[in-house]
Design a protein around this motif. Structure first.
Motif, PDB file in Angstrom:
ATOM      1  N   ILE A 106       7.200  -7.301   7.617  1.00 16.98           N
ATOM      2  CA  ILE A 106       6.516  -6.121   7.324  1.00 16.98           C
ATOM      3  C   ILE A 106       7.135  -5.064   7.564  1.00 16.98           C
ATOM      4  N   LEU A 107       6.904  -4.052   6.714  1.00 13.53           N
ATOM      5  CA  LEU A 107       7.915  -2.693   6.606  1.00 13.53           C
ATOM      6  C   LEU A 107       6.847  -1.743   6.308  1.00 13.53           C
ATOM      7  N   TYR A 108       6.909  -0.820   7.374  1.00 17.69           N
ATOM      8  CA  TYR A 108       6.063   0.521   6.947  1.00 17.69           C
ATOM      9  C   TYR A 108       7.139   1.756   6.997  1.00 17.69           C
ATOM     10  N   THR A 109       6.973   2.558   6.050  1.00 25.68           N
ATOM     11  CA  THR A 109       7.685   3.569   6.079  1.00 25.68           C
ATOM     12  C   THR A 109       6.849   4.961   5.919  1.00 25.68           C
ATOM     13  N   SER A 110       7.246   6.191   6.544  1.00 26.23           N
ATOM     14  CA  SER A 110       6.152   7.344   6.522  1.00 26.23           C
ATOM     15  C   SER A 110       6.390   8.033   5.246  1.00 26.23           C
ATOM     16  N   ASP A 111       7.629   7.649   4.516  1.00 25.18           N
ATOM     17  CA  ASP A 111       7.488   8.466   3.306  1.00 25.18           C
ATOM     18  C   ASP A 111       7.317   7.450   2.166  1.00 25.18           C
ATOM     19  N   TYR A 131       0.846  -1.396   0.081  1.00 22.74           N
ATOM     20  CA  TYR A 131       0.034  -0.050   0.029  1.00 22.74           C
ATOM     21  C   TYR A 131       0.985   1.302   0.110  1.00 22.74           C
ATOM     22  N   ASP A 132       0.889   2.063  -1.117  1.00 23.66           N
ATOM     23  CA  ASP A 132       1.916   3.078  -1.488  1.00 23.66           C
ATOM     24  C   ASP A 132       1.133   4.438  -0.960  1.00 23.66           C
ATOM     25  N   HIS A 133       2.128   5.507  -0.450  1.00 18.37           N
ATOM     26  CA  HIS A 133       1.420   6.635  -0.344  1.00 18.37           C
ATOM     27  C   HIS A 133       1.206   7.452  -1.260  1.00 18.37           C
ATOM     28  N   ASP A 134       0.404   8.406  -1.216  1.00 20.75           N
ATOM     29  CA  ASP A 134       0.405   9.421  -2.515  1.00 20.75           C
ATOM     30  C   ASP A 134       1.303  10.417  -2.296  1.00 20.75           C
ATOM     31  N   ILE A 135       2.105  10.445  -3.578  1.00 22.44           N
ATOM     32  CA  ILE A 135       3.451  11.281  -3.752  1.00 22.44           C
ATOM     33  C   ILE A 135       3.069  12.701  -3.576  1.00 22.44           C
ATOM     34  N   ASN A 136       1.865  13.228  -4.038  1.00 20.09           N
ATOM     35  CA  ASN A 136       1.448  14.379  -3.815  1.00 20.09           C
ATOM     36  C   ASN A 136       1.094  14.969  -2.513  1.00 20.09           C
ATOM     37  N   ASP A 137       0.923  13.763  -1.228  1.00 18.44           N
ATOM     38  CA  ASP A 137       0.528  14.330  -0.157  1.00 18.44           C
ATOM     39  C   ASP A 137       1.584  14.629   0.655  1.00 18.44           C
ATOM     40  N   ASP A 138       1.822  16.004   1.071  1.00 17.99           N
ATOM     41  CA  ASP A 138       3.015  16.516   1.931  1.00 17.99           C
ATOM     42  C   ASP A 138       2.567  16.388   3.511  1.00 17.99           C
ATOM     43  N   ASP A 139       1.471  15.640   3.796  1.00 13.68           N
ATOM     44  CA  ASP A 139       1.392  15.705   5.436  1.00 13.68           C
ATOM     45  C   ASP A 139       2.046  14.588   6.037  1.00 13.68           C
ATOM     46  N   LEU A 140       3.364  14.748   6.016  1.00 17.45           N
ATOM     47  CA  LEU A 140       4.328  13.839   6.587  1.00 17.45           C
ATOM     48  C   LEU A 140       4.096  13.458   8.086  1.00 17.45           C
ATOM     49  N   ALA A 141       3.428  14.433   8.815  1.00 16.93           N
ATOM     50  CA  ALA A 141       3.243  14.416  10.237  1.00 16.93           C
ATOM     51  C   ALA A 141       2.246  13.323  10.260  1.00 16.93           C
ATOM     52  N   ARG A 142       1.218  13.157   9.568  1.00 17.49           N
ATOM     53  CA  ARG A 142       0.013  12.437   9.654  1.00 17.49           C
ATOM     54  C   ARG A 142       0.623  11.097   9.319  1.00 17.49           C
ATOM     55  N   ARG A 143       1.429  10.904   8.430  1.00 17.41           N
ATOM     56  CA  ARG A 143       2.144   9.677   8.251  1.00 17.41           C
ATOM     57  C   ARG A 143       2.914   8.932   9.323  1.00 17.41           C
ATOM     58  N   VAL A 144       3.515  10.066   9.963  1.00 18.88           N
ATOM     59  CA  VAL A 144       4.403   9.535  11.192  1.00 18.88           C
ATOM     60  C   VAL A 144       3.607   8.957  12.268  1.00 18.88           C
ATOM     61  N   GLU A 145       2.165   9.621  12.306  1.00 18.66           N
ATOM     62  CA  GLU A 145       1.367   9.171  13.503  1.00 18.66           C
ATOM     63  C   GLU A 145       0.803   7.960  12.959  1.00 18.66           C
ATOM     64  N   ASP A 146       0.675   7.687  11.637  1.00 24.66           N
ATOM     65  CA  ASP A 146       0.130   6.267  11.156  1.00 24.66           C
ATOM     66  C   ASP A 146       1.249   5.214  11.814  1.00 24.66           C
ATOM     67  N   ALA A 147       2.613   5.407  11.720  1.00 25.85           N
ATOM     68  CA  ALA A 147       3.459   4.840  11.912  1.00 25.85           C
ATOM     69  C   ALA A 147       3.158   4.082  13.514  1.00 25.85           C
ATOM     70  N   GLN A 148       3.008   4.926  14.319  1.00 23.12           N
ATOM     71  CA  GLN A 148       2.739   4.709  15.937  1.00 23.12           C
ATOM     72  C   GLN A 148       1.540   3.726  15.863  1.00 23.12           C
ATOM     73  N   ILE A 149       0.391   4.023  15.136  1.00 29.17           N
ATOM     74  CA  ILE A 149      -0.676   3.261  15.230  1.00 29.17           C
ATOM     75  C   ILE A 149      -0.473   1.658  14.646  1.00 29.17           C
ATOM     76  N   ILE A 150       0.338   1.621  13.723  1.00 30.24           N
ATOM     77  CA  ILE A 150       0.720   0.258  12.889  1.00 30.24           C
ATOM     78  C   ILE A 150       1.679  -0.336  13.912  1.00 30.24           C
ATOM     79  N   ALA A 151       2.568   0.178  14.578  1.00 24.19           N
ATOM     80  CA  ALA A 151       3.483  -0.349  15.457  1.00 24.19           C
ATOM     81  C   ALA A 151       2.465  -0.870  16.900  1.00 24.19           C
ATOM     82  N   ASP A 152       1.522  -0.138  17.181  1.00 22.43           N
ATOM     83  CA  ASP A 152       0.711  -0.622  18.405  1.00 22.43           C
ATOM     84  C   ASP A 152      -0.141  -1.858  17.917  1.00 22.43           C
TER      85      ASP A 152
END
Length: 209
Positions: free
Chosen positions: A164-169, A112-133
């Protein structure tokens, strides 16, 4: 000529002990590397890391992806930070530079790949914590790393061979190493809202012998 005037017998030169030990260690290491090199090129079979064939592995990986992203926030139109999904199959190789192709074995991945035009990196960093939990709730032991400003990765491995690998970028990727190639055509819809044009199935990167 007295005994004191007699020339001293020349003793043979001796290598220091540490030099001899170092040479022996070096020779031993070179022999071991050579044996590994020949074995890896000529004989090493693929390492099977999943308990199922590739078609089943895709479904299991997709199901796990759904578990991990089900609680991620969506916008007012129901879209998450992911704008595309890919199911991919790649030929299984081994040996030096991957030049050996193992027919009947493949590696598969669900991304599942991020939208390259979405610059809301802070949101994707928060998603990282949700996935880790969520990974922890599944009994896994995820590791998180910071890769510069605003870039975070989460990694974990399951006993059945899924990694499993998730990256915010980048996004989420769940993959296997070599598994037995299945013959059944499988499909399940994405677990988040994604345009049909961005839902890529059966991507293949075969490598010829």
């Amino acid at each position: 000529m007295t005994d004191q005037d007699a020339p001293l017998a020349q003793r043979p030169a001796r290598w220091p002990v540490y030099v001899v030990v170092s040479v022996l260690v070096l020779v031993s290491g070179c022999c071991g590397a050579y044996r590994w090199f020949i074995y890896d090129i000529e004989e090493r079979p693929p390492m099977l890391t999943a308990e199922y064939e590739s078609d089943k592995a895709l479904l299991v990986a997709e199901d796990l992806a759904g578990r991990l992203i089900s609680d991620l926030p969506v916008d007012d139109n129901g879209f998450s930070a992911f704008d595309s999904r890919s199911w991919a199959t790649e030929t299984c190789t081994s040996g030096w530079d991957g030049h050996l192709v193992w027919n009947g074995f493949v590696s598969v991945s669900v991304s599942y790949d991020h939208d390259i035009n979405d610059d809301d990196l802070a949101r994707r960093v928060e998603d990282a914590q949700i996935i880790a939990d969520e990974l922890e709730s599944l009994g896994l032991e995820p590791t998180q790393e910071q890769h510069g400003q605003g870039v975070v990765s989460v990694r974990a491995d399951r006993d059945d061979g899924l990694s499993i690998l998730y990256t915010s970028d980048g996004g989420l990727r769940i993959a296997t190493d070599c598994v037995v190639q299945g013959s059944e055509a499988v499909y399940t819809p994405p677990h988040v809202r994604i345009s049909p044009a961005d839902d890529h199935q059966d991507l293949e990167w075969p490598r010829s012998e």
